[in-house]
Design an enzyme around this catalytic site. Structure first.
Site, PDB file in Angstrom:
ATOM      1  N   ASP A 130      46.015  16.648  37.875  1.00 12.20           N
ATOM      2  CA  ASP A 130      45.599  16.888  39.264  1.00 12.20           C
ATOM      3  C   ASP A 130      45.229  15.544  39.873  1.00 12.20           C
ATOM      4  O   ASP A 130      44.901  14.599  39.151  1.00 12.20           O
ATOM      5  CB  ASP A 130      44.392  17.837  39.299  1.00 12.20           C
ATOM      6  CG  ASP A 130      44.307  18.614  40.601  1.00 12.20           C
ATOM      7  OD1 ASP A 130      44.436  19.837  40.592  1.00 12.20           O
ATOM      8  OD2 ASP A 130      44.118  17.964  41.653  1.00 12.20           O
ATOM      9  N   GLU A 178      54.424  33.447  39.384  1.00 11.01           N
ATOM     10  CA  GLU A 178      53.204  33.919  38.749  1.00 11.01           C
ATOM     11  C   GLU A 178      52.716  35.146  39.504  1.00 11.01           C
ATOM     12  O   GLU A 178      52.662  35.134  40.728  1.00 11.01           O
ATOM     13  CB  GLU A 178      52.180  32.780  38.866  1.00 11.01           C
ATOM     14  CG  GLU A 178      50.872  33.078  38.235  1.00 11.01           C
ATOM     15  CD  GLU A 178      51.044  33.439  36.787  1.00 11.01           C
ATOM     16  OE1 GLU A 178      51.470  32.585  36.002  1.00 11.01           O
ATOM     17  OE2 GLU A 178      50.744  34.601  36.439  1.00 11.01           O
ATOM     18  N   LEU A 201      49.682  36.683  38.770  1.00 10.49           N
ATOM     19  CA  LEU A 201      48.301  36.976  38.370  1.00 10.49           C
ATOM     20  C   LEU A 201      47.399  37.308  39.555  1.00 10.49           C
ATOM     21  O   LEU A 201      47.598  36.830  40.664  1.00 10.49           O
ATOM     22  CB  LEU A 201      47.711  35.814  37.559  1.00 10.49           C
ATOM     23  CG  LEU A 201      47.426  34.450  38.185  1.00 10.49           C
ATOM     24  CD1 LEU A 201      46.140  34.434  38.985  1.00 10.49           C
ATOM     25  CD2 LEU A 201      47.327  33.416  37.083  1.00 10.49           C
ATOM     26  N   ARG A 202      46.426  38.146  39.273  1.00  8.84           N
ATOM     27  CA  ARG A 202      45.409  38.504  40.265  1.00  8.84           C
ATOM     28  C   ARG A 202      44.132  37.737  39.946  1.00  8.84           C
ATOM     29  O   ARG A 202      43.783  37.591  38.768  1.00  8.84           O
ATOM     30  CB  ARG A 202      45.062  40.002  40.170  1.00  8.84           C
ATOM     31  CG  ARG A 202      46.172  40.934  40.531  1.00  8.84           C
ATOM     32  CD  ARG A 202      45.886  42.319  39.951  1.00  8.84           C
ATOM     33  NE  ARG A 202      45.832  42.301  38.481  1.00  8.84           N
ATOM     34  CZ  ARG A 202      45.419  43.299  37.730  1.00  8.84           C
ATOM     35  NH1 ARG A 202      44.977  44.415  38.285  1.00  8.84           N
ATOM     36  NH2 ARG A 202      45.418  43.209  36.411  1.00  8.84           N
ATOM     37  N   GLY A 234      42.592  40.331  52.116  1.00  5.68           N
ATOM     38  CA  GLY A 234      42.364  38.939  52.472  1.00  5.68           C
ATOM     39  C   GLY A 234      42.757  38.081  51.295  1.00  5.68           C
ATOM     40  O   GLY A 234      43.578  38.489  50.464  1.00  5.68           O
ATOM     41  N   CYS A 259      46.373  34.672  49.136  1.00  3.25           N
ATOM     42  CA  CYS A 259      47.765  35.008  48.826  1.00  3.25           C
ATOM     43  C   CYS A 259      48.393  35.975  49.824  1.00  3.25           C
ATOM     44  O   CYS A 259      49.269  35.585  50.587  1.00  3.25           O
ATOM     45  CB  CYS A 259      47.863  35.580  47.419  1.00  3.25           C
ATOM     46  SG  CYS A 259      47.218  34.446  46.194  1.00  3.25           S
ATOM     47  N   LYS A 295      48.772  34.964  53.773  1.00  2.00           N
ATOM     48  CA  LYS A 295      49.664  33.830  54.075  1.00  2.00           C
ATOM     49  C   LYS A 295      51.074  34.086  53.528  1.00  2.00           C
ATOM     50  O   LYS A 295      52.061  33.611  54.097  1.00  2.00           O
ATOM     51  CB  LYS A 295      49.086  32.508  53.573  1.00  2.00           C
ATOM     52  CG  LYS A 295      48.924  32.363  52.080  1.00  2.00           C
ATOM     53  CD  LYS A 295      49.867  31.359  51.452  1.00  2.00           C
ATOM     54  CE  LYS A 295      49.559  31.181  49.981  1.00  2.00           C
ATOM     55  NZ  LYS A 295      50.668  30.952  49.115  1.00  2.00           N
ATOM     56  N   LYS A 311      37.326  39.792  47.497  1.00  2.00           N
ATOM     57  CA  LYS A 311      37.310  40.959  46.613  1.00  2.00           C
ATOM     58  C   LYS A 311      36.273  40.711  45.530  1.00  2.00           C
ATOM     59  O   LYS A 311      35.837  39.576  45.356  1.00  2.00           O
ATOM     60  CB  LYS A 311      38.695  41.215  46.015  1.00  2.00           C
ATOM     61  CG  LYS A 311      39.182  40.155  45.045  1.00  2.00           C
ATOM     62  CD  LYS A 311      40.481  40.630  44.408  1.00  2.00           C
ATOM     63  CE  LYS A 311      40.883  39.741  43.261  1.00  2.00           C
ATOM     64  NZ  LYS A 311      42.139  40.140  42.672  1.00  2.00           N
TER      65      LYS A 311
HETATM   66  C1  UGA Z   1      47.544  39.086  44.796  1.00  2.00           C
HETATM   67  C2  UGA Z   1      48.518  39.952  43.985  1.00  2.00           C
HETATM   68  O1  UGA Z   1      47.886  41.192  43.654  1.00  2.00           O
HETATM   69  C3  UGA Z   1      48.929  39.230  42.701  1.00  2.00           C
HETATM   70  O2  UGA Z   1      49.879  40.003  41.985  1.00  2.00           O
HETATM   71  C4  UGA Z   1      49.528  37.881  43.079  1.00  2.00           C
HETATM   72  O3  UGA Z   1      49.894  37.138  41.923  1.00  2.00           O
HETATM   73  C5  UGA Z   1      48.490  37.094  43.859  1.00  2.00           C
HETATM   74  O4  UGA Z   1      48.137  37.814  45.051  1.00  2.00           O
HETATM   75  C6  UGA Z   1      49.086  35.764  44.227  1.00  2.00           C
HETATM   76  O5  UGA Z   1      50.041  35.730  45.013  1.00  2.00           O
HETATM   77  O6  UGA Z   1      48.683  34.748  43.639  1.00  2.00           O
HETATM   78  P1  UGA Z   1      44.921  38.587  44.650  1.00  2.00           P
HETATM   79  O7  UGA Z   1      45.088  37.825  45.918  1.00  2.00           O
HETATM   80  O8  UGA Z   1      44.143  37.999  43.526  1.00  2.00           O
HETATM   81  O9  UGA Z   1      46.362  38.944  44.035  1.00  2.00           O
HETATM   82  O10 UGA Z   1      44.190  39.934  45.038  1.00  2.00           O
HETATM   83  P2  UGA Z   1      44.538  41.506  45.062  1.00  2.00           P
HETATM   84  O11 UGA Z   1      43.887  42.158  43.922  1.00  2.00           O
HETATM   85  O12 UGA Z   1      45.983  41.719  45.279  1.00  2.00           O
HETATM   86  O13 UGA Z   1      43.747  41.910  46.384  1.00  2.00           O
HETATM   87  C7  UGA Z   1      44.135  41.369  47.647  1.00  2.00           C
HETATM   88  C8  UGA Z   1      43.301  41.940  48.754  1.00  2.00           C
HETATM   89  O14 UGA Z   1      43.646  43.297  48.991  1.00  2.00           O
HETATM   90  C9  UGA Z   1      41.787  41.936  48.513  1.00  2.00           C
HETATM   91  O15 UGA Z   1      41.139  41.523  49.694  1.00  2.00           O
HETATM   92  C10 UGA Z   1      41.471  43.379  48.194  1.00  2.00           C
HETATM   93  O16 UGA Z   1      40.164  43.725  48.523  1.00  2.00           O
HETATM   94  C11 UGA Z   1      42.481  44.099  49.056  1.00  2.00           C
HETATM   95  N1  UGA Z   1      42.822  45.471  48.590  1.00  2.00           N
HETATM   96  C12 UGA Z   1      43.407  45.652  47.385  1.00  2.00           C
HETATM   97  C13 UGA Z   1      42.544  46.555  49.400  1.00  2.00           C
HETATM   98  O17 UGA Z   1      42.025  46.412  50.521  1.00  2.00           O
HETATM   99  N2  UGA Z   1      42.871  47.816  48.966  1.00  2.00           N
HETATM  100  C14 UGA Z   1      43.453  48.023  47.758  1.00  2.00           C
HETATM  101  O18 UGA Z   1      43.733  49.188  47.433  1.00  2.00           O
HETATM  102  C15 UGA Z   1      43.723  46.917  46.949  1.00  2.00           C
END
Ligand code: UGA
Length: 442
Positions: free
Chosen positions: A32, A154, A156-157, A266, A269, A272, A332
């Protein structure tokens, strides 16, 4: 025997990938340009909150398989397998993705590649990026076409990063189908332990792999906005969104996951990525194909506005002078990430309308303060809620799900609660004398 691997970028994606590759038995160098970040990682502490990551970092730093550097020459000398995990944020004032970090890794790394090497991109990029980078590498690398660029998105969450990396649903590898080189063989070696457990390994074109990532996130965003649109209908029709989600979610073609209505999505990921996807489709002449994502985006942003509106109505029509407790700031739970967080956005809008807003989040206080320095921050739920005219739960942390409504009632001025994540038990709160308001639920 383990492979020698360099991972460029040590944010959520890069740091997790580096640590997990070491966990799989490889020798890993995390690279990095930010030496502060590296110093923290090298001491076994991630500069962000991710459950379980510090333990994996510490174990692999101790056993000598994981190191960090700012030196590209050291990385080029050490490894012939290079992963790119830098950020691709939204461009300022535009929908498109900012690829400057990815481009600068290639610009700095390629001239140092004198031996055959494989570059695996992991960052989320617009379709066509890998092929473009391959051309750049061809022009810059002394090893010329012995350096292959493949894409290995990737999925991953945050909050589940370690598990999603070591036990993924699938591994997708995009290679140059016209001129396949060693990338597939190298990836099979890197991920051999994971593949051996039966995880599907899909080899596609580079374009398909790039699209697999953006379309997966577009689908997830669509699913969330779908249920939030249904919540709007439930509100006016007198129906209940939680019962509705259960009722449709039992159909395995629909599925109950990602059908939780609330203040919307929000993070760094989904928001955007859908915008960058629309921008890229436009450039390619397929903008009509993705116009629905505009609607997905507006449904999502409307959740924030309507939560502010609901709060205003509940305190009697004006937020001026109201005291509002906001529980949750992270986008989240189990994360300290506040990028494009609905919670902070709502807190900010409410403050702009004249309320005094006290925010508490179990992990995201420091990041929130940096982004929204004008909000008031409390050290705990109790301090945030003292004298509150209304309390908003905007991130579904376990701590908030388990709140004791009777105890909290003694602190607030008015027992009014807005459950922005539909994560509380309405009966329990009402039984203690609270006015409970879910989103799309009774
Ligand atoms: C997301 C994807 O789930 C991953 O598979 C992906 O790899 C990642 O983006 C990325 O592109 O790097 P992440 O941003 O960590 O992962 O979060 P999510 O668990 O997907 O949640 C995203 C948002 O949706 C959060 O604000 C969450 O509160 C909201 N959400 C999720 C809801 O409002 N309702 C739901 O039922 C699920």
């Amino acid at each position: 025997m383990g492979c020698k691997i360099a991972v460029f970028g040590t944010g959520y994606l890069g740091a997790t990938h580096a640590a997990c590759m070491a966990e799989l038995g490889h020798d890993v160098l995390g690279v990095d340009i930010d030496s502060n970040k590296l110093a923290s990682l090298a001491s076994g502490k991630a500069p962000f909150f991710e459950p379980g990551l510090d333990e994996v970092l510490q174990a692999n730093i101790e056993n000598g398989r994981l190191r960090f550097t700012t030196s590209y020459p050291e990385a080029a000398d050490f490894a012939d397998i290079h992963f790119i995990g830098v950020a691709t944020p939204q461009k300022r004032g535009e929908f498109a993705a900012d690829l400057s970090y990815v481009d600068s890794v290639i610009a700095d790394l390629a001239p140092l590649l004198t031996r055959p090497a494989t570059i695996f991109g992991k960052s989320t990029v617009p379709v066509g990026t890998a092929a473009r980078l391959q051309q750049t590498v061809l022009g810059l690398a002394p090893a010329r076409d012995d350096v292959e660029v493949a894409w290995n998105p990737e999925f991953l969450r945050e909050g589940y990063a370690i598990r999603d990396t070591l036990q993924p649903d699938r591994i997708v590898l995009g290679i140059d189908r016209e001129r396949p080189g060693r990338a597939e063989q190298v990836a099979r070696q890197v991920y051999s332990d994971i593949i051996a457990t039966g995880v599907p390994f899909l080899v596609t074109s580079r374009e398909t792999a790039e699209l697999a990532k953006t379309s997966a996130n577009a689908f997830l965003a669509t699913k969330i906005s779908f249920i939030n649109a249904m919540a709007e209908v439930c509100d006016v029709a007198g129906a209940d969104i939680i019962e509705l989600a259960d009722a449709i979610g039992y159909d395995p073609r629909i599925g109950r996951k990602f059908l939780n209505a609330g203040v919307g999505f929000g993070g760094g990921c989904l928001p955007k990525d859908i915008r960058a996807f629309m921008a890229r489709a436009g450039e390619l002449g397929a903008n009509q194909a993705l116009t629905f994502l505009r609607e997905v985006d507006s449904i999502n942003m409307r959740r924030r506005a309507s939560t502010v509106e609901k709060t205003r109505e509940l305190v009697g029509g004006s937020l001026i002078g109201a005291r509002v407790a906001v529980l949750g700031a992270a986008f989240k739970p189990d994360s300290d990430d506040v990028r494009d967080s609905p919670a902070l956005n709502i807190a900010g809008q409410i403050q702009l309308q004249g309320a005094s807003v006290a925010v508490y989040d179990p992990k995201a206080m420091e990041n929130s303060r940096r982004l929204f320095p004008t909000l008031e921050y409390a050290v705990g739920v109790a301090e945030a809620c003292i004298g509150a005219d209304i309390t908003l739960v905007l991130t579904e942390w376990e701590e908030f799900r388990n709140l004791d409504p009777a105890k909290l009632k003694t602190l607030v001025r008015e027992p009014r609660i807005v459950d922005g994540r539909n994560c509380l038990d309405p009966e329990r709160w009402r039984a203690c004398g609270w006015t409970y308001n879910g989103l799309g639920t009774r």
